[in-house]
Motif scaffolding. Sequence first.
Motif, PDB file in Angstrom:
ATOM      1  N   SER A 194       1.297  -0.854   0.067  1.00 11.81           N
ATOM      2  CA  SER A 194       0.112   0.189  -0.731  1.00 11.81           C
ATOM      3  C   SER A 194       1.078   1.518  -0.253  1.00 11.81           C
ATOM      4  O   SER A 194       2.082   1.693   0.632  1.00 11.81           O
ATOM      5  CB  SER A 194      -0.727   0.262   1.231  1.00 11.81           C
ATOM      6  OG  SER A 194      -1.668   1.270   1.609  1.00 11.81           O
ATOM      7  N   ARG A 236      -0.374   4.022   1.068  1.00 10.35           N
ATOM      8  CA  ARG A 236      -1.395   4.851   1.373  1.00 10.35           C
ATOM      9  C   ARG A 236      -0.722   4.508   3.527  1.00 10.35           C
ATOM     10  O   ARG A 236       0.003   3.647   3.753  1.00 10.35           O
ATOM     11  CB  ARG A 236      -2.433   4.244   2.197  1.00 10.35           C
ATOM     12  CG  ARG A 236      -3.448   4.678   0.932  1.00 10.35           C
ATOM     13  CD  ARG A 236      -4.994   3.816   0.804  1.00 10.35           C
ATOM     14  NE  ARG A 236      -5.563   4.102   2.682  1.00 10.35           N
ATOM     15  CZ  ARG A 236      -6.809   5.304   2.238  1.00 10.35           C
ATOM     16  NH1 ARG A 236      -6.678   6.035   1.163  1.00 10.35           N
ATOM     17  NH2 ARG A 236      -7.284   5.645   3.537  1.00 10.35           N
ATOM     18  N   ASP A 290      -2.180   4.622   6.263  1.00 13.60           N
ATOM     19  CA  ASP A 290      -2.569   4.296   7.463  1.00 13.60           C
ATOM     20  C   ASP A 290      -2.706   2.511   7.230  1.00 13.60           C
ATOM     21  O   ASP A 290      -3.557   1.677   7.488  1.00 13.60           O
ATOM     22  CB  ASP A 290      -3.816   4.723   7.271  1.00 13.60           C
ATOM     23  CG  ASP A 290      -4.828   4.719   6.034  1.00 13.60           C
ATOM     24  OD1 ASP A 290      -4.227   4.686   5.100  1.00 13.60           O
ATOM     25  OD2 ASP A 290      -5.994   5.486   6.298  1.00 13.60           O
ATOM     26  N   CYS A 291      -2.356   2.040   5.813  1.00  9.06           N
ATOM     27  CA  CYS A 291      -2.597   0.254   6.015  1.00  9.06           C
ATOM     28  C   CYS A 291      -1.097  -0.818   4.990  1.00  9.06           C
ATOM     29  O   CYS A 291      -0.192   0.762   4.732  1.00  9.06           O
ATOM     30  CB  CYS A 291      -3.651   0.670   4.662  1.00  9.06           C
ATOM     31  SG  CYS A 291      -4.764   0.592   4.007  1.00  9.06           S
ATOM     32  N   CYS A 325      -2.376  -3.316  -0.432  1.00  9.91           N
ATOM     33  CA  CYS A 325      -3.779  -3.656  -1.036  1.00  9.91           C
ATOM     34  C   CYS A 325      -4.704  -4.844  -1.329  1.00  9.91           C
ATOM     35  O   CYS A 325      -3.551  -5.166  -1.584  1.00  9.91           O
ATOM     36  CB  CYS A 325      -3.774  -2.241  -2.715  1.00  9.91           C
ATOM     37  SG  CYS A 325      -2.897  -0.409  -1.960  1.00  9.91           S
ATOM     38  N   TRP A 340      -6.245  -2.362   2.686  1.00 11.64           N
ATOM     39  CA  TRP A 340      -6.833  -1.382   1.950  1.00 11.64           C
ATOM     40  C   TRP A 340      -7.946  -1.913   0.608  1.00 11.64           C
ATOM     41  O   TRP A 340      -7.627  -2.612  -0.190  1.00 11.64           O
ATOM     42  CB  TRP A 340      -6.124  -0.233   0.909  1.00 11.64           C
ATOM     43  CG  TRP A 340      -7.428   0.988   0.089  1.00 11.64           C
ATOM     44  CD1 TRP A 340      -7.011   0.961  -1.397  1.00 11.64           C
ATOM     45  CD2 TRP A 340      -8.128   2.006   0.545  1.00 11.64           C
ATOM     46  NE1 TRP A 340      -7.930   2.036  -1.432  1.00 11.64           N
ATOM     47  CE2 TRP A 340      -8.646   2.802  -0.633  1.00 11.64           C
ATOM     48  CE3 TRP A 340      -8.451   2.241   1.692  1.00 11.64           C
ATOM     49  CZ2 TRP A 340      -9.010   3.327  -0.561  1.00 11.64           C
ATOM     50  CZ3 TRP A 340      -9.188   3.362   2.145  1.00 11.64           C
ATOM     51  CH2 TRP A 340      -9.686   4.066   1.043  1.00 11.64           C
ATOM     52  N   ARG A 346     -11.404   0.584   4.267  1.00 16.13           N
ATOM     53  CA  ARG A 346     -10.017   0.480   5.248  1.00 16.13           C
ATOM     54  C   ARG A 346     -10.676  -0.875   5.988  1.00 16.13           C
ATOM     55  O   ARG A 346     -11.971  -0.692   6.645  1.00 16.13           O
ATOM     56  CB  ARG A 346      -9.706   1.605   5.578  1.00 16.13           C
ATOM     57  CG  ARG A 346      -8.558   1.122   6.616  1.00 16.13           C
ATOM     58  CD  ARG A 346      -7.770   2.093   7.302  1.00 16.13           C
ATOM     59  NE  ARG A 346      -6.342   2.064   8.272  1.00 16.13           N
ATOM     60  CZ  ARG A 346      -6.813   2.529   9.422  1.00 16.13           C
ATOM     61  NH1 ARG A 346      -8.102   2.575   9.942  1.00 16.13           N
ATOM     62  NH2 ARG A 346      -5.271   1.543   9.871  1.00 16.13           N
TER      63      ARG A 346
END
Length: 370
Positions: free
Chosen positions: A69, A71, A73-74, A77, A125, A132
Motif C-alpha cells: 500500500s 497509503r 494507514d494501510c 492493497c 485498503w 479500509r
Amino acid sequence: MTDRVPAVLMRGGGSKGLFIRVNDLPVDPQARDALILRMMGSPDATGHQLDGVGGGRPESSRVALISESLRPDCDICYRFGQVLPQADHIDYSGCCLDLAAAAGLYALQAGLASAAHDKTTVAIWQENLQQRLLVHVPGVEAMPAGGEGTIRIAGVPRSGPAIDVDLLAGPTAPPCLATDQPSDLLHLDDGSRVRASLVVLGRPTIFVKASDFGLNGDEPPEGWHHTTLQLLDQVVRAGAAHMGLAGAPSSDRTAHPAIVVVGPAADVIDEEGNTHPPESMHLLGRCILAARLQPDFPADCAIALAVAAAIPGTVVEELIGQPMNRISLGHAGGVMPLEAHVRLDDGIWIADRTRITRTARRLMSGHVFP
C-alpha cells in the motif's frame, strides 16, 4: 506471455482464491486479465475449469490481487476478482470479505506486515470498496502449522483460529440503506406489495420477513416451493429497481441483489447433524443469490444483515425486538456471530464499523503455468 506466475492458493471463510502479487502480472489491464483467465481455466464451456486452477464453482474461482500500500494507514492493497468458470472476463465490481480474512494471513506470511506475538492487526485498503479493513490475525502460538483452531464455520470441515475482519467507514463513508428509509414497499406483478429493507453495505441485499411468504425461515432446501421462489424473484427485481440496479450491466455482480428471508429463532441442525437451540441465536436467515438458495450464509450478506439489525425500523430489527450491535444469526450451516456499529448522520445511516469472524489458511504456494 510469461510461462509461469508465482501464486498462493488460500482458503478464506467459505471461499477459495488464488493470491497473486500485482508486480508479477502485466501492467496492461487487458493483458493482465487474459493471463489470469488462462491461469484459472476460464472460459470453460463445461464450467469445470479443468485446464486451470479454478475450482469450477463461484466460491472456489476467485482471485486476490495484492500489492504494497502507498497509503500510510494501510499495509497492503487487496483487489478482489470473481472469475466465473464460463465467463470470458473478470468481475471486479464486488468484494469478498471471506478472502479478506485470508489476505490478512497472506500479508503476514509474505512479510508485508509485521507479526506480533499474540495478535496482529493487518490494515488493508480494499480497492473494490475503496474502504479500509482491519484484519485481526492470531499470533504464532494461536496459529498452528496445520491451521487447526477453536472455531468452525459453515462449509469448512476443519476448525481454525478465529480471524476477525472489520470493515471501517472512511471520510466518505457510503450510506447503509438504498433509499435512506429503514423499509420500503415493493410492488409485485400481481399488484400486491411486500415490505422490505434494502441494505447496500456489504452486498446489496433485500430483507423480507418469512411470515409474509408463509414461511418460518427454517425450511430446508427441499422445503422451498417453486411458486415461492418465483415470488421471491419478483421481490428481487422490484428491490433492484429501488436500489437503482435494474439497469446495471449483467456483468456487474452487484446488479444482482441477494434476498434474505428472516424468521424467529428456532432449532438449527447444521450440516454435521449438530443441533443449535433457539437461545443460541437472535433470528434465522436464509439467503437466495442469483436464484440459488445458498447452502450457508455469504459473508457480505451477513454484514448487510448485521447493519439491518442495528437500525431501528428495519424488518430485521423488528424481528429481534430492538436495535442490537451484536447478534448471532442462525442459518443452514450453523450460527454466525456478527457485529455492526451504526450512527445517523444528517438523516443517513452510516456504519462506522462492522465485524465478521472467519478462518483462513494457506493451501499451497508455487507457480501457476498459464
